[in-house]
Write an enzyme that holds these catalytic residues in place. Structure first.
Site, PDB file in Angstrom:
ATOM      1  N   ARG A   1     -24.327  -7.975  43.650  1.00 40.45           N
ATOM      2  CA  ARG A   1     -25.028  -8.609  44.756  1.00 40.45           C
ATOM      3  C   ARG A   1     -26.355  -7.901  45.065  1.00 40.45           C
ATOM      4  O   ARG A   1     -27.365  -8.523  45.359  1.00 40.45           O
ATOM      5  CB  ARG A   1     -24.122  -8.559  45.999  1.00 40.45           C
ATOM      6  CG  ARG A   1     -24.735  -9.079  47.275  1.00 40.45           C
ATOM      7  CD  ARG A   1     -24.907 -10.572  47.222  1.00 40.45           C
ATOM      8  NE  ARG A   1     -25.653 -11.070  48.360  1.00 40.45           N
ATOM      9  CZ  ARG A   1     -26.031 -12.333  48.475  1.00 40.45           C
ATOM     10  NH1 ARG A   1     -25.739 -13.219  47.550  1.00 40.45           N
ATOM     11  NH2 ARG A   1     -26.720 -12.735  49.514  1.00 40.45           N
TER      12      ARG A   1
ATOM     13  N   LYS B   1     -22.138   3.038  48.022  1.00 44.34           N
ATOM     14  CA  LYS B   1     -22.545   1.992  47.064  1.00 44.34           C
ATOM     15  C   LYS B   1     -23.607   1.096  47.680  1.00 44.34           C
ATOM     16  O   LYS B   1     -24.624   0.792  47.060  1.00 44.34           O
ATOM     17  CB  LYS B   1     -21.327   1.133  46.676  1.00 44.34           C
ATOM     18  CG  LYS B   1     -21.696  -0.101  45.870  1.00 44.34           C
ATOM     19  CD  LYS B   1     -20.493  -0.952  45.542  1.00 44.34           C
ATOM     20  CE  LYS B   1     -20.221  -2.038  46.552  1.00 44.34           C
ATOM     21  NZ  LYS B   1     -21.139  -3.187  46.519  1.00 44.34           N
ATOM     22  N   ASN B   2     -23.366   0.674  48.927  1.00 44.37           N
ATOM     23  CA  ASN B   2     -24.283  -0.288  49.537  1.00 44.37           C
ATOM     24  C   ASN B   2     -25.593   0.345  49.988  1.00 44.37           C
ATOM     25  O   ASN B   2     -26.460  -0.341  50.524  1.00 44.37           O
ATOM     26  CB  ASN B   2     -23.601  -1.012  50.703  1.00 44.37           C
ATOM     27  CG  ASN B   2     -22.614  -2.053  50.184  1.00 44.37           C
ATOM     28  OD1 ASN B   2     -22.572  -2.338  48.982  1.00 44.37           O
ATOM     29  ND2 ASN B   2     -21.818  -2.615  51.078  1.00 44.37           N
TER      30      ASN B   2
ATOM     31  N   ASP C   1     -16.155  -5.528  55.436  1.00 44.94           N
ATOM     32  CA  ASP C   1     -15.640  -4.884  54.222  1.00 44.94           C
ATOM     33  C   ASP C   1     -14.306  -4.183  54.476  1.00 44.94           C
ATOM     34  O   ASP C   1     -13.572  -3.886  53.532  1.00 44.94           O
ATOM     35  CB  ASP C   1     -16.648  -3.852  53.692  1.00 44.94           C
ATOM     36  CG  ASP C   1     -17.845  -4.521  53.039  1.00 44.94           C
ATOM     37  OD1 ASP C   1     -18.034  -5.728  53.252  1.00 44.94           O
ATOM     38  OD2 ASP C   1     -18.590  -3.840  52.318  1.00 44.94           O
TER      39      ASP C   1
ATOM     40  N   ASP D   1     -19.294  -9.792  44.727  1.00 44.97           N
ATOM     41  CA  ASP D   1     -17.965 -10.196  45.166  1.00 44.97           C
ATOM     42  C   ASP D   1     -17.901 -11.666  45.580  1.00 44.97           C
ATOM     43  O   ASP D   1     -18.791 -12.157  46.266  1.00 44.97           O
ATOM     44  CB  ASP D   1     -17.545  -9.340  46.363  1.00 44.97           C
ATOM     45  CG  ASP D   1     -17.207  -7.925  45.939  1.00 44.97           C
ATOM     46  OD1 ASP D   1     -16.774  -7.748  44.792  1.00 44.97           O
ATOM     47  OD2 ASP D   1     -17.382  -7.013  46.763  1.00 44.97           O
TER      48      ASP D   1
END
Ligand code: UD1
Length: 418
Positions: free
Chosen positions: A93, A23-24, A305, A117
């Site tokens: 984000r 995802k990041n 995380d 988040d």
């Protein structure tokens, strides 16, 4: 209609899980597609909500975006809209990562402050200071970061802290700047390396990817490319913690095990038998895990995380663990939910002390962010009875097929509609 998970505790998780792209990484790679006119293809994309949200952000800037399963195709026009203030901006984000590419391409960007988040204060000062060094004027007005420049020029930039987002934005602005930029104290996360690899394929001149000094020689323009996203090390690590906590046996495929060297070492210290494979690893736990201390730090340190999983594991381990959070103070809110499940945990500033208990007890709990949500599900698997986990949309922002994977590994988890 709101949905929640009902997690039945008690069983061992056994089997194999395939992990897809991070995802990041994918969201930043999508932003990088803004840097080149034409069609960029990104493969191995996770099927999670943040990908269509990022697609909406890019569409609002003038791109055409198609999502077909794990393939995302972005067609970037010659002229981009420089205002990124659509509704989607506030929902994730990573949307802030359009700032660097927009300044690079349009020399002007108006970017709504991002959402994402609620894990603590997330300022943008380092992003702005970096862009200022490259010659942009930047301020925050009416809820938007504004950056404008006559032209961008190379510069020497020292980051106060190896911020992932600031490194990405400065890097993506510097690739089209006139001259050489050096970013010192840059972030070294594998996701930064992934962006560097894609930018290099697009024609960018970058040295030092994966080190704390990135040197960027600006070029006139970039070309579109095709790129495969790296496997999600945070999702891979989630399954590794699940194996240890449930005294299970899980093989994870699709992740570079070296991205998790420290994490796997910590799990060995907890008593796990860990074998690394070419494209993943196997984690087997037979006895009750032993307590281990964790300290979150930028990569290659232990990822913030993963802090909720460190707390969840410590809650059922034999002994007392100290967990130190150095990046996002509000992540300790997770502990309030763990206490509902019977964890013996307390915080003092940025330290948490967790005394392991033999067994957690089921309770209704609320996910406050992606990782906290997944951490509560893992804790529920170690609790007596059925734990109801609410606000699961957070989990689904980061974990493709979470419930399906849990069931495949033998967990009893229901999706309940209320
Ligand atoms: C990214 C990840 C997030 C991860 C974090 C740290 C995405 C979408 N999110 O977030 O999951 O937890 O990296 O690995 O990729 N800071 C400042 N000023 C700034 C920028 C950051 O003070 O201008 C501080 C932050 O408050 C935090 C620290 O620096 O304490 C690290 O933040 P950063 O690495 O920038 O995290 P993100 O890129 O927001």
């Amino acid at each position: 209609m709101s949905e929640h998970f009902r997690v039945h505790g008690g069983g061992r998780l056994v089997g194999e899980v395939a992990v897809v792209g991070a995802k990041n990484s994918v969201l930043k790679l999508m932003a990088a597609a803004l840097l080149a006119e034409g069609t960029t293809t990104i493969t191995n994309c996770p099927e999670i909500l943040d990908v269509p949200l990022m697609a909406d952000v890019l569409r609002s800037l003038g791109c055409e975006v198609a999502i077909e399963g794990r393939v995302v195709t972005i067609t970037t026009p010659k002229e981009l809209n420089h205002r990124a203030d659509s509704e989607a901006m506030g929902k994730l984000r990573a949307s802030v990562c359009v700032l660097g590419p927009l300044v690079g391409r349009c020399k002007r960007a108006v970017v709504a402050l991002p959402g994402g988040d609620a894990i603590g204060n997330r300022p943008l000062d380092m992003h702005q200071n970096g862009l200022r060094k490259l010659g942009a004027h930047s301020e925050i007005e009416h809820g938007c970061v504004i950056a404008e420049a006559e032209g961008l020029h190379g510069a020497q930039i020292w980051l106060d802290f190896p911020s992932v987002g600031a490194t990405e934005n400065i890097l993506m602005a510097a690739v089209l700047a006139n001259g050489t930029t050096v970013i010192d104290n840059a972030a070294r996360e594998p996701e930064i390396v992934d962006i560097c690899v894609m930018l290099q394929q697009m024609g960018a001149k970058i040295e030092g990817a994966g080190t704390s000094t990135l040197t960027v020689h600006g070029v006139e323009s970039l070309q579109p490319t095709e790129h495969r996203v790296i496997g999600d090390r945070i999702v891979g690590a989630t399954w590794a913690f699940a194996a240890v906590m449930t005294r299970g046996d899980i093989t994870v495929r699709g992740v570079d095990p070296h991205h998790l060297d420290l994490v796997l070492e910590k799990l060995r210290m907890a008593g796990a038998d860990v074998t690394t494979l070419d494209d993943g690893f196997r984690v087997v736990q037979t006895d009750r895990p032993r307590s281990v201390d964790f300290v979150t730090l930028p990569y290659p340190g232990f990822a913030t995380d993963l802090q909720p999983f460190a707390i969840a594991l410590s809650s059922v381990s034999d002994g007392t663990s100290m967990i130190t959070e150095n990046l996002f103070e509000a992540r300790f809110r997770f502990i309030e939910e763990m206490v509902r499940l019977g964890a013996d945990a307390r915080t003092d500033g940025h330290h948490a002390v967790v005394r392991g208990v033999e067994r957690l007890s089921s309770a209704p709990v609320w996910a406050s962010d992606i990782r906290a949500g997944a951490g509560l599900v893992l804790a529920g698997l170690c609790a007596d009875g059925a734990t109801e986990v609410y606000e699961i949309f957070h989990i689904e922002r980061g974990y493709p097929g979470f419930v399906e994977n849990l069931r495949k590994l033998g967990a009893t988890v229901e999706r309940v509609s209320a």
